[in-house]
Design a protein around this motif. Structure first.
Motif, short mmCIF file in Angstrom:
data_model
loop_
_atom_site.label_atom_id
_atom_site.label_comp_id
_atom_site.label_asym_id
_atom_site.label_seq_id
_atom_site.Cartn_x
_atom_site.Cartn_y
_atom_site.Cartn_z
N THR A 105 -11.75 -26.59 18.92
CA THR A 105 -10.49 -26.71 20.13
C THR A 105 -9.59 -27.50 19.73
N LEU A 106 -9.49 -28.29 18.51
CA LEU A 106 -8.48 -28.96 18.12
C LEU A 106 -7.47 -27.66 17.54
N SER A 107 -7.98 -26.85 17.02
CA SER A 107 -7.14 -25.79 16.57
C SER A 107 -6.78 -24.78 17.24
N GLY A 108 -6.89 -25.05 18.67
CA GLY A 108 -6.45 -24.29 19.68
C GLY A 108 -7.54 -23.27 20.28
N VAL A 109 -8.74 -23.22 20.01
CA VAL A 109 -9.49 -22.34 20.38
C VAL A 109 -10.13 -22.78 21.85
#
Lengths: 294, 382, 336, 240
Positions: free
Chosen positions: C74-78
């Motif tokens: 989630t931190l990488s945008g997923v």
């Protein structure tokens, strides 16, 4: 070379104390199928009895004796009488619930010490003090040697007691085949009680030896308990000399890893060893697969 | 049995709902300064000192009329030294209308719970010393002592000029506290042209330091930076004495603290440390504080007691400067502020905060001599 | 009692759960979230322990793996909806890898292996900074945005103001209900019955042609996956994870929930998690003593009723209806 | 010599014995037979004090021994060899024997008795210092019987002595038992191999559902077609 020797000897000295806790652990397992998750706290607590006794003005040797007596009563007799015995008597209590009960006991003892004695580490008197020797460049203190000697001496005495006396053999019978022990007229309840008392005494001795280094603190048991547990399994759950070997091995391996391999993962080594042993030789390095199996 | 299951499930849902009782509303004539601290678990010593220091300040202030005439109410919240619990408790304290949060001391906890205080716009006075606490760009977090990012560089000239060390060893505890100090230190040494020849991490609660000391000894380090918690520091000192480690041992804050001296005995003699603030400092106000603390709680405090104490005084002084209980104004005002001890005696020492909430003040070099911490020099505020 | 159908109980339970956080502060919402998260993890462990009869001390580490996978993704945008199933799958696979060798040996060995595994996971999370952020952990994970229902912000629904924490609670609740239904279906399925048979009589199960090792492994892996699901919720709820939050003691805590609740009872973990998470709230007034009181109560509970609180309940039922007295002690006597 | 009168008993609330009664004379061998779950082994446990006895009485040489502990029964000259493994695996043969005399204070006497018993079982003398676990199955059973004889008992309760032994060894064990009877020892035995056991016994006892069904001279039971059909499995094969 000097460094190797230094680390080896220090590891043996620490390992010998781990071994004491591990042996008690093994005995309880054999005699009462009790995996005592509070074993570490059993090592932590007696040091505080010593401090309390000294706080009352008793000289150190008397305080040690008082602490030994109190520990054997509380951690041996009361532990068996109030927790293990009633749970063993019920149909479902012997397995997992007993594990949970000893885990809770660990928290109980730890928090009890913290609330009633204090959360800070306390200085603690050394049992054996003295100078140190230079052995081929390694510095070995008299204390280290004394620890090793005391631990090994206790193991020898204990082995002699179990093999050379009738009571010792009756205890072995109780551990290895309790039903038969009973029909032969062995007072099995008493033998199990002896095991609990011996375990408490071993834990107390370990406490006296290790606390000068560890310093008396309520949380000391966390690591010690885990190490005793691992040492017992690695060495062989049904053998005293197995627990001794396991304790020494972990003491040495821990220091060797930190010195020559990795300090970040030093704590991983006993754990990896544990897993390897379980998969490769579940009865432990020196354990036998006969008799009671884990 | 199935029915029983369901009844139990229903019962406990009700229980859960009942737990959710609304907390009492704040009476308008008091100022709520909840103390969210490590009162149990591994951090209990630091947390309890911090709380008691803060309590002492609150009682003094209340006796003198409170903040803007309103009495301070200080409620304890025990984080059990657990980061996630601390987060929930900061939320709970804020739900109960906290004016500012006092605590937490554990860096690992502060990193988590400061987000909550920030989201709710509540100023927070932490006892943590890890540099990354004040590096998050959080405008509501304020340190009550210099972080290792400020403290450790204070040591660099000492290693470079006083000890003239070229090769140095560092023993540090491998948790967020130790790692913070270690990273700053290694960086500083690189800048000063000193080689780190032994870099030895240890576990929190580690008992056997034989390998650690032996590695440093073998490395030929001319001085050793010891960045460990108190018990571990004491164990390290004992082992260093046993193995005859000759290089000077220099620490930050803990190494010369009374606790370490008590625990390590003569092994502590000769150890150096840079301390932000210490009861042993040759400052009458600080010594006076130490006496009062001992009288009140019948025990000595470490620097955490001082940190909690000045946190509450800082809230008082700055709020009264602003003239209202405005949280945003409090936070704004503190940035870049210097509280001169002559005018604000509760600060004990002249103290300033920078734009990140990092604090700075005069600090001391100390050494253990004959089982006593002795101040051997003063390091100016930076 | 028999007049009220059981779905009515469940319905009342769900309504109470939906109403629980309304009008409450953020703190209460967070506590309720953590109650549901731990319930999910404990229900997973209950499958391993209560139904397949194997002790696992690694549930905390599966929560960790789930939480870290979710956090990193989630931190990488997923989106969380993608990250969550991946976290669950990851834990399922790791569960298979850990369980496969450990279940080759009998007895308590799975317990010992998982105990070691848990600590190893924590060490790796702490030492591999490049991936996990080391002892600083990972923070500021985004809360998922479900377009009409953005859990990251405040809003009002039917003029009820909902804070971000309250919305996270509803997300947890939704996940919990779906999870509980799946679990219920699993236990009712032939597989589930096989699990039960396994616990009650492994030799008989084997003689009926069940591959006991495969079943136990499967139970363990599914239980681990449930830990991963709980971890996938921890990440956005707490928005900060670090290795020590998943240390051995947290696994023990989850184990405690299962046993205190009563292992092998479907709703046991819910009760157990409530006791472990909520009881400290009731006992807060005792200040430092509450852990002493709490651990003391657990000891007494275990001594008095080894089958947990659910066992206390059935004892009371048995006392009311004496004809249901079980043939106690038979098993023990027969061993002589 | 031994009289069991209307004994009811079991484990806790579970009742297994429903009024068992029988009497056996001195210096005889009695074999107990019956279907699984009839309470054969349970009778032994009742006599030896390992069972909760709810009602009834057990008399040994006319004296009430109901509810005595195993230790006390040993003191009265009764020993019990249960089914299965009855040795302490990690102790030596000698020490296993010695455990048979654990209740006796007089160590010298126990040592003398061990010598006497080892004379009767030369194989045991030969393996004196080996661990019990290292003996063969037959030797282990010999060791168990030898240990039961250590205190010179009046009554031996022996449960399934033939299990796991080769036919030759079974004959050897039986011969040992017969020799003991001739020396005046009373033997009560449970045996799966009912035909062979009855053949060497004086009396037979048939139990069913925790009650005595038949009690007679062994040769009469052997000849009884009901017994043959019910318990002497071999007959069925013969019929087929």
């Amino acid at each position: 070379m000097a460094q190797f020797l230094q680390v080896l000897l220090s590891g043996l000295a620490t390992g010998s104390i781990y071994a004491l806790a591990a042996i008690g652990f093994t005995l309880l397992w054999q005699a009462a199928q009790t995996v005592n998750f509070a074993q570490g706290e059993f090592v932590m607590l007696p040091a505080f009895f010593v401090l309390i006794a000294m706080g009352l003005g008793l000289p150190l040797p008397v305080a040690l004796l008082v602490a030994l007596a109190v520990s054997v009563f509380v951690l041996g007799y009361l532990f068996k009488r109030l927790i293990v015995e009633p749970m063993k008597a019920s149909k479902t209590g012997g397995g997992l619930p007993l594990v949970i009960a000893t885990m809770s006991l660990a928290i109980f003892l730890k928090e009890g010490v913290k609330e009633f004695y204090g959360a800070e580490a306390q200085p603690y008197p050394e049992l054996v003090s003295g100078g140190s020797w230079d052995v081929f460049g390694a510095i070995v203190s008299v204390t280290d040697i004394a620890h090793l000697a005391i631990s090994l001496g206790v193991v020898v005495l204990l082995t002699l007691f179990l093999n050379r006396t009738r009571t010792g053999r009756a205890m072995q019978a109780t551990a290895q085949n309790p039903d038969v022990a009973k029909i032969l007229g062995v007072d099995t309840k008493r033998m199990v009680l002896y095991t609990f008392l011996i375990n408490a005494a071993l834990a107390t001795l370990a406490s006296f030896l290790i606390t000068p280094f560890y310093l008396a603190k309520f949380s000391n048991g966390e690591y010690l308990g885990l190490i005793a547990f691992i040492a017992a399994i690695v060495g062989g759950f049904n053998q005293i000399r197995g627990a001794l070997a396991g304790g020494l091995l972990i003491g040495v391996l821990d220091n060797m890893t930190a010195t020559y391999v990795t300090a970040e993962y030093r704590a991983a080594v006993p754990l990896v060893l544990l897993i390897v042993i379980i998969l490769w030789r579940p009865e432990g390095l020196l354990g036998t697969s006969e008799g009671r199996s884990v | 049995m199935k029915r029983l299951n369901l009844i139990a499930a229903a019962a406990l849902t009700i229980m859960a709902t009942a737990t959710a009782m609304p907390t009492g509303l704040r009476a308008a004539d008091t100022v709520s300064l909840p103390c969210v601290c490590e009162l149990s678990g591994a951090g209990a010593v630091s947390g309890t000192n911090y709380r008691d220091g803060a309590k002492m300040a609150a009682e003094e202030i209340n006796a003198a009329g409170g903040i803007l005439g309103k009495k301070i109410v200080m409620t304890d919240y025990d984080t059990q030294s657990d980061a996630q619990t601390s987060r929930a408790l900061v939320q709970k304290a804020i739900d109960a209308e906290a004016y500012a949060i006092i605590g937490t001391v554990y860096s690992g906890s502060t990193i988590v719970n400061m987000l909550v205080a920030q989201q709710n716009g509540v100023p927070q006075f932490t006892g943590s010393e890890a540099p990354n606490v004040t590096r998050q760009g959080n405008p509501y977090i304020f340190a009550t002592s210099s972080s290792s990012a400020k403290g450790v560089p204070g040591l660099t000239p000492y290693f470079k000029d006083t000890l003239k060390a070229k090769k140095i060893g560092v023993a540090w505890v491998n948790n967020e506290f130790g790692k913070g100090g270690h990273d700053v230190f290694v960086n500083e040494m690189k800048g000063a042209g000193i080689t780190v020849v032994a870099d030895v991490p240890s576990e929190q609660g580690q008992a056997d330091f034989a390998a650690d000391v032996s590695k440093i000894k073998e490395s030929g380090a001319e001085a050793v930076f010891v960045y460990l918690n108190e018990e571990e520091a004491a164990r390290f000192l004992k082992e260093a004495k046993k193995q005859g480690l000759k290089a000077p041992l220099v620490g930050e804050v803990t190494l010369t603290s009374q606790k370490v001296i008590d625990l390590a005995g003569d092994a502590a003699n000769g150890a150096y440390a840079h301390v932000g603030i210490t009861v042993g400092a040759n400052v009458p106000a600080v010594q006076e504080f130490g006496k009062k603390f001992k009288q009140k709680y019948s025990r000595d405090t470490d620097h955490n007691g001082l940190k909690g104490y000045i946190a509450v005084y800082a809230v008082k002084y700055v709020t009264e400067m602003n003239g209202s209980l405005d949280q945003e104004a409090l936070a704004k005002k503190l940035h870049g502020l210097t509280l001169d001890v002559a005018k604000y005696p509760g600060m004990l020492l002249t103290t300033s905060w920078d734009k990140t909430g990092e604090m700075s003040r005069e600090s001391f070099m100390t050494q253990v001599v004959d089982g006593k911490q002795k101040v051997i020099g003063t390091v100016p505020a930076n | 009692m028999a007049i009220i159908p059981k779905w009515a109980f469940i319905l009342v339970g769900i309504v109470l759960l939906v109403l629980a956080p309304i009008g409450q502060g953020n703190y209460v919402a967070l506590i309720l979230c953590s109650w549901l998260m731990y319930t999910i993890a404990a229900m997973g462990l209950n499958l391993t322990l209560g139904y397949a009869g194997q002790i696992s001390l690694a549930q905390g580490s599966f929560m960790a793996i789930g939480a870290y996978i979710t956090a990193l993704l989630t931190l990488s945008g997923v989106h969380w909806l993608v990250a969550m199933p991946l976290a669950v799958l990851g834990c399922f696979i790791v569960g298979l890898l850990v369980g496969f060798p450990a279940l080759r040996v009998k007895g308590h060995f799975l317990a010992f292996v998982t105990l070691a595994f848990n600590t190893l996971v924590v060490l790796v999370l702490r030492n591999e900074d490049w991936l996990t952020g080391g002892s600083y952990g990972k923070s500021n994970m985004p809360r998922p945005d479900f377009w009409l229902f953005n859990t990251g912000t405040k809003s009002t629904f039917l003029s009820i103001p909902l804070s971000s924490n309250q919305k996270m609670y509803y997300l947890c609740l939704a996940v919990f209900i779906v999870f509980a239904l799946l679990m219920y279906g699993l236990i009712r399925s032939p597989w589930g019955r096989a699990f039960k048979g396994l616990r009650e009589n492994p030799i008989r199960a084997e003689s009926l042609g069940l591959d006991t090792r495969r079943l136990t492994l499967l139970a363990f892996a599914i239980g681990s996956a449930a830990g991963g699901l709980a971890g996938a919720l921890v990440s956005p709820v707490v928005q900060y994870i670090e290795p020590n939050s998943f240390a051995l003691q947290h696994s023990l805590r989850i184990l405690l929930m299962v046993v205190v609740g009563g292992s092998g009872f479907f709703f046991g973990p819910m009760l157990g998690a409530a006791v472990v998470i909520l009881l400290p709230e009731f006992l807060r007034f005792t200040e430092g003593y509450y852990l002493i009181i709490y651990s003391g109560l657990v000891i007494v509970l275990m001594v008095y009723s080894p089958s947990g609180l659910m066992g206390v309940g059935s004892r009371i039922v048995a006392a009311v209806r004496p004809k249901r007295v079980a043939r106690t002690d038979m098993k023990e006597g027969a061993q002589l | 010599m031994l009289e069991v009168k209307e004994v009811y008993g079991g484990y806790g609330k579970v009742v297994i014995l429903n009024g068992v009664s029988f009497k056996i004379p001195q210096a005889s061998i009695t074999t107990v037979i019956g279907p699984n779950g009839a309470g054969k082994s349970t009778v032994f446990k009742a006599i030896f004090g390992l069972l909760d006895i709810h009602a009834g009485q057990i008399l040994l040489e006319g004296k009430d021994v109901t509810r005595l502990t195993p230790r006390e029964m040993i003191g009265r000259g009764v020993t019990y060899v249960p089914q299965g493994r009855n040795l302490v695996p990690q102790l030596s043969v000698y020490h296993n024997l010695e455990l048979g005399g654990i209740t006796v204070k007089d160590q010298a006497m126990v040592r003398d008795r061990i010598e006497v018993v080892m004379d009767q079982f030369p194989a045991l003398r030969q393996h004196r210092d080996r661990k019990a676990i290292e003996l063969s199955g037959g030797q282990q059973k010999q060791l168990e019987v030898a240990r039961a004889l250590l205190l010179d008992p009046k009554l031996i309760l022996i449960d399934e002595p033939s299990i796991g032994l080769s036919p030759n060894l079974v004959q050897e064990v039986f011969r040992t038992l017969m020799r003991l009877r001739d020396q005046g020892v009373t033997i009560l035995m449970v045996e799966q191999n009912a035909k062979a056991a009855l053949a060497m016994s004086d009396y037979g006892l048939v139990l069913e559902l925790g009650q005595t069904r038949m009690h007679d001279r062994a040769e009469k039971l052997l000849a009884d077609p009901r017994v043959g059909r019910l318990f002497l499995g071999g007959h069925i094969e013969e019929i087929q």
